[in-house]
Design an enzyme around this catalytic site. Sequence first.
Site, mmCIF file in Angstrom:
data_model
loop_
_atom_site.group_PDB
_atom_site.id
_atom_site.type_symbol
_atom_site.label_atom_id
_atom_site.label_comp_id
_atom_site.label_asym_id
_atom_site.label_seq_id
_atom_site.Cartn_x
_atom_site.Cartn_y
_atom_site.Cartn_z
ATOM 1 N N GLY A 37 110.886 59.856 -11.932
ATOM 2 C CA GLY A 37 109.866 60.044 -10.614
ATOM 3 C C GLY A 37 109.023 60.960 -11.118
ATOM 4 O O GLY A 37 107.464 60.250 -10.613
ATOM 5 N N ASP A 39 107.927 61.092 -14.093
ATOM 6 C CA ASP A 39 106.599 60.064 -14.953
ATOM 7 C C ASP A 39 105.415 58.982 -14.204
ATOM 8 O O ASP A 39 104.980 58.530 -14.310
ATOM 9 C CB ASP A 39 107.790 59.587 -16.289
ATOM 10 C CG ASP A 39 107.926 60.738 -17.169
ATOM 11 O OD1 ASP A 39 107.303 61.675 -16.895
ATOM 12 O OD2 ASP A 39 108.869 60.308 -17.407
ATOM 13 N N THR A 40 106.861 58.484 -13.209
ATOM 14 C CA THR A 40 105.828 56.833 -12.813
ATOM 15 C C THR A 40 105.970 56.334 -11.108
ATOM 16 O O THR A 40 105.655 55.813 -10.827
ATOM 17 C CB THR A 40 106.791 56.002 -13.974
ATOM 18 O OG1 THR A 40 108.204 56.020 -13.290
ATOM 19 C CG2 THR A 40 106.720 55.681 -15.020
ATOM 20 N N GLU A 103 122.262 55.816 -12.826
ATOM 21 C CA GLU A 103 121.509 54.546 -12.370
ATOM 22 C C GLU A 103 121.261 53.041 -13.644
ATOM 23 O O GLU A 103 121.998 51.742 -12.564
ATOM 24 C CB GLU A 103 120.292 54.368 -11.514
ATOM 25 C CG GLU A 103 120.465 55.625 -10.760
ATOM 26 C CD GLU A 103 119.091 55.605 -10.282
ATOM 27 O OE1 GLU A 103 118.701 57.106 -9.621
ATOM 28 O OE2 GLU A 103 118.171 55.167 -10.789
#
Length: 204
Positions: A37, A39-40, A103
């Site tokens: 999150g 970072d992107t 994940e």
Amino acid sequence: MVRRSILQYKNYQRRLLTSGDRSSSSSSCDVFINHRGIDTKRSVAGLLHHNLSRLNVRSFLDRESMRPGDNLFEKINDAIRNCRVGVTIFSPNYCNSYFCLHELALIMESKKKVIPIFCDVKPSELRVLDGNGQRSSDELHRFRQALDEARYTVGITFDSINGNWSDLMTNATDIIMKTLDEEKHQQEQGAVPPKNTTDPTNNL
């Protein structure tokens, strides 16, 4: 959206309508976006989620797909197990996150098609550390095995400073739509889809 993406979307939708395989389950999605999150989320992941939504493709992005009261692991695990394609956005802080690695491991263990996007990081730079002793040996083995598998999957390399954002979104969306269509076609034919392969792409 470019014509190619629209045509691929129409092919995918046609296959879904023909087979009647359009689950109404809230945990079912077409694409699971695995990302870090900080970072992107406001860049690659958010833009990709928006792009796919415009094509009526159900993508799972935590801040958009989860609601207050949802069980974090249950919601995420169900989404991964029920998705058709996993998009993993690797970034400089990716491997610092337990959730990102969990994940990724579940995506790999579930034998999902994986499309990696290497954003501001090279595959060789990705390393799973022990988290200051907070990760068990079993977790480290699981995470490293998944990361090794993902690093050797052909994907997209992107430089967020010098790269062309429009090209990235177009290219990533085209690959996702093509992968969804191929996966659905193989499912209809009763074939087992090849594991974790994507079309080679140039650096963007």
